[in-house]
Scaffold this motif. Structure first.
Motif, mmCIF file in Angstrom:
data_model
loop_
_atom_site.group_PDB
_atom_site.id
_atom_site.type_symbol
_atom_site.label_atom_id
_atom_site.label_comp_id
_atom_site.label_asym_id
_atom_site.label_seq_id
_atom_site.Cartn_x
_atom_site.Cartn_y
_atom_site.Cartn_z
ATOM 1 N N GLU A 135 -8.824 -2.184 0.322
ATOM 2 C CA GLU A 135 -8.310 -2.202 1.693
ATOM 3 C C GLU A 135 -8.423 -0.864 2.410
ATOM 4 O O GLU A 135 -8.558 -0.833 3.644
ATOM 5 C CB GLU A 135 -6.847 -2.669 1.696
ATOM 6 N N LEU A 136 -8.356 0.231 1.674
ATOM 7 C CA LEU A 136 -8.391 1.548 2.302
ATOM 8 C C LEU A 136 -9.562 2.409 1.848
ATOM 9 O O LEU A 136 -9.852 3.436 2.461
ATOM 10 C CB LEU A 136 -7.079 2.304 2.037
ATOM 11 N N GLY A 137 -10.188 2.015 0.762
ATOM 12 C CA GLY A 137 -11.296 2.814 0.250
ATOM 13 C C GLY A 137 -10.847 4.139 -0.337
ATOM 14 O O GLY A 137 -11.591 5.125 -0.266
ATOM 15 N N VAL A 138 -9.644 4.181 -0.921
ATOM 16 C CA VAL A 138 -9.123 5.420 -1.490
ATOM 17 C C VAL A 138 -8.669 5.175 -2.914
ATOM 18 O O VAL A 138 -8.454 4.032 -3.345
ATOM 19 C CB VAL A 138 -7.951 5.980 -0.655
ATOM 20 N N ARG A 139 -8.501 6.268 -3.660
ATOM 21 C CA ARG A 139 -7.977 6.217 -5.013
ATOM 22 C C ARG A 139 -6.466 6.460 -4.988
ATOM 23 O O ARG A 139 -5.953 7.024 -4.020
ATOM 24 C CB ARG A 139 -8.657 7.291 -5.878
ATOM 25 N N PRO A 140 -5.761 6.052 -6.024
ATOM 26 C CA PRO A 140 -4.318 6.344 -6.083
ATOM 27 C C PRO A 140 -4.064 7.841 -6.004
ATOM 28 O O PRO A 140 -4.869 8.651 -6.482
ATOM 29 C CB PRO A 140 -3.906 5.786 -7.451
ATOM 30 N N LEU B 105 0.811 -1.214 0.000
ATOM 31 C CA LEU B 105 0.000 0.000 0.000
ATOM 32 C C LEU B 105 0.848 1.270 0.000
ATOM 33 O O LEU B 105 0.302 2.370 0.052
ATOM 34 C CB LEU B 105 -0.942 0.010 1.216
ATOM 35 N N ARG B 106 2.139 1.124 -0.060
ATOM 36 C CA ARG B 106 3.019 2.289 -0.108
ATOM 37 C C ARG B 106 3.168 2.719 -1.568
ATOM 38 O O ARG B 106 3.922 2.127 -2.331
ATOM 39 C CB ARG B 106 4.380 1.972 0.514
ATOM 40 N N GLU B 107 2.449 3.761 -1.934
ATOM 41 C CA GLU B 107 2.348 4.159 -3.336
ATOM 42 C C GLU B 107 3.692 4.551 -3.943
ATOM 43 O O GLU B 107 3.927 4.350 -5.137
ATOM 44 C CB GLU B 107 1.349 5.302 -3.493
ATOM 45 N N ARG B 108 4.575 5.106 -3.135
ATOM 46 C CA ARG B 108 5.859 5.554 -3.673
ATOM 47 C C ARG B 108 6.660 4.394 -4.231
ATOM 48 O O ARG B 108 7.276 4.496 -5.302
ATOM 49 C CB ARG B 108 6.644 6.284 -2.581
ATOM 50 N N GLU C 271 -0.029 -2.818 -15.619
ATOM 51 C CA GLU C 271 -0.781 -3.796 -14.834
ATOM 52 C C GLU C 271 -0.552 -3.580 -13.336
ATOM 53 O O GLU C 271 -1.479 -3.727 -12.529
ATOM 54 C CB GLU C 271 -0.357 -5.215 -15.231
ATOM 55 N N LEU C 272 0.663 -3.238 -12.966
ATOM 56 C CA LEU C 272 0.957 -2.956 -11.561
ATOM 57 C C LEU C 272 0.105 -1.798 -11.052
ATOM 58 O O LEU C 272 -0.386 -1.832 -9.918
ATOM 59 C CB LEU C 272 2.443 -2.629 -11.389
ATOM 60 N N PHE C 273 -0.074 -0.787 -11.868
ATOM 61 C CA PHE C 273 -0.925 0.335 -11.471
ATOM 62 C C PHE C 273 -2.343 -0.137 -11.180
ATOM 63 O O PHE C 273 -2.943 0.238 -10.157
ATOM 64 C CB PHE C 273 -0.949 1.406 -12.558
ATOM 65 N N HIS C 274 -2.903 -0.954 -12.049
ATOM 66 C CA HIS C 274 -4.279 -1.407 -11.864
ATOM 67 C C HIS C 274 -4.410 -2.304 -10.631
ATOM 68 O O HIS C 274 -5.398 -2.222 -9.893
ATOM 69 C CB HIS C 274 -4.758 -2.133 -13.117
ATOM 70 N N VAL C 275 -3.425 -3.151 -10.407
ATOM 71 C CA VAL C 275 -3.429 -3.996 -9.206
ATOM 72 C C VAL C 275 -3.389 -3.135 -7.946
ATOM 73 O O VAL C 275 -4.129 -3.370 -6.984
ATOM 74 C CB VAL C 275 -2.241 -4.980 -9.233
ATOM 75 N N THR C 276 -2.530 -2.134 -7.947
ATOM 76 C CA THR C 276 -2.407 -1.250 -6.784
ATOM 77 C C THR C 276 -3.682 -0.436 -6.586
ATOM 78 O O THR C 276 -4.131 -0.241 -5.452
ATOM 79 C CB THR C 276 -1.213 -0.309 -6.967
ATOM 80 N N ARG C 277 -4.266 0.024 -7.659
ATOM 81 C CA ARG C 277 -5.516 0.788 -7.554
ATOM 82 C C ARG C 277 -6.612 -0.053 -6.922
ATOM 83 O O ARG C 277 -7.336 0.424 -6.034
ATOM 84 C CB ARG C 277 -5.954 1.266 -8.944
ATOM 85 N N ARG C 278 -6.739 -1.315 -7.348
ATOM 86 C CA ARG C 278 -7.759 -2.191 -6.754
ATOM 87 C C ARG C 278 -7.471 -2.442 -5.282
ATOM 88 O O ARG C 278 -8.383 -2.438 -4.450
ATOM 89 C CB ARG C 278 -7.802 -3.519 -7.514
ATOM 90 N N ARG C 279 -6.204 -2.646 -4.960
ATOM 91 C CA ARG C 279 -5.851 -2.926 -3.564
ATOM 92 C C ARG C 279 -6.142 -1.720 -2.672
ATOM 93 O O ARG C 279 -6.660 -1.864 -1.562
ATOM 94 C CB ARG C 279 -4.372 -3.316 -3.478
#
Length: 266
Positions: A234-239, A199-202, A222-230
């Motif tokens: 898990e946090l209910g937030v957008r990238p 969940l660490r976006e950096r 694909e990594l971006f989309h996976v992170t966006r879904r996560r």
């Protein structure tokens, strides 16, 4: 003599580590080491060692632990035949508290913060030097900060700050590797970090950049989309804005992404 807090609390002389068995003595050393060269009040020490538990005589209890700690410290000094800077012992009783009288840089936590600051400052202008400084900072760690320093608020708070700073240093080191064109090594390190801190976006954003620079644009997207879904699940937030911008740049194959400069990795 060096005092270690980036891992188990210990004292080192001549390259040899010496652990401290007594929990309260260890906690007292850790608390004083966090403010080495500055006095820590009796009340603050008592709060750290006993967490508000009632004591019959706080001063006597502190004095007993200070005596035990003084024996540990003075017994492990390489220059025990010489006085320390302002007296004959490393641990000094001062008005209203105690002071750990050691030279600057004797505590590994202080050295780590100094190296981290210098490395971050060098990153934009001398990434090769930044790599040297940041690697040296990370090599000081021997485990989670203040691992066995007890549950006092000072030590727990300091441990959290050290651990966060450690992550920032690892981030800066990867930025430096990207800046010197070492994208392959950066990607290898980032894969581990993203797995540990999904969940660490950096870290995700830097991994996307590294993947793109090593010819794996589809994997970066694909990594971006996976992170966006996560983040959503898990946090209910957008990238964040930075991560979204990196996605847009990769999608459009922005020429700036190919530059081996520190600024392109920010």
């Amino acid at each position: 003599m060096h005092i270690h807090v980036l891992g188990p609390v210990s004292v080192a002389t001549d390259g040899k580590l010496h652990g401290i068995q007594a929990n309260k003595v260890r906690a007292m050393l850790a608390t004083l080491a966090l403010d080495a060269g500055r006095a820590v009040a009796h009340g603050d020490l008592a709060d750290e060692l006993w967490a508000g538990q009632p004591l019959g005589n706080t001063r006597n209890a502190l004095q007993a632990h200070a005596t035990r700690l003084r024996k540990v410290l003075d017994g492990h000094r390489l220059d025990a035949h010489r006085p320390c800077r302002r007296g004959g012992t490393v641990l000094r009783a001062v008005r209203g508290g105690y002071l750990l009288d050691v030279p600057p840089g004797s505590v590994d936590g202080d050295r780590f913060l100094d190296l981290a600051t210098r490395g971050a400052a060098a990153l934009p202008v001398a990434p090769e030097r930044a790599i040297e400084l940041l690697q040296a900072a990370l090599e000081l760690w021997r485990g989670p900060a203040l691992l066995d320093a007890g549950d006092g608020l000072r030590c727990r708070g300091a441990a959290a700050l050290f651990d966060e700073r450690r992550l920032t240093v690892r981030e800066d080191l990867i930025r430096a590797r990207l800046a010197v064109g070492d994208a392959a090594r950066a990607v290898a390190e980032l894969r581990r970090l993203v797995a540990q801190h999904p969940l660490r976006e950096r870290f995700c954003e830097l991994l996307m950049l590294g993947l793109y620079r090593t010819g794996r644009q589809a994997e970066a997207l694909e990594l971006f989309h996976v992170t966006r879904r996560r983040l959503d699940e898990e946090l209910g937030v957008r990238p964040g804005i930075v991560l979204q911008r990196r996605h847009t740049e990769i999608l459009s194959q922005d020429p700036a992404l190919s530059l081996s400069t520190a600024t392109a990795a920010t």
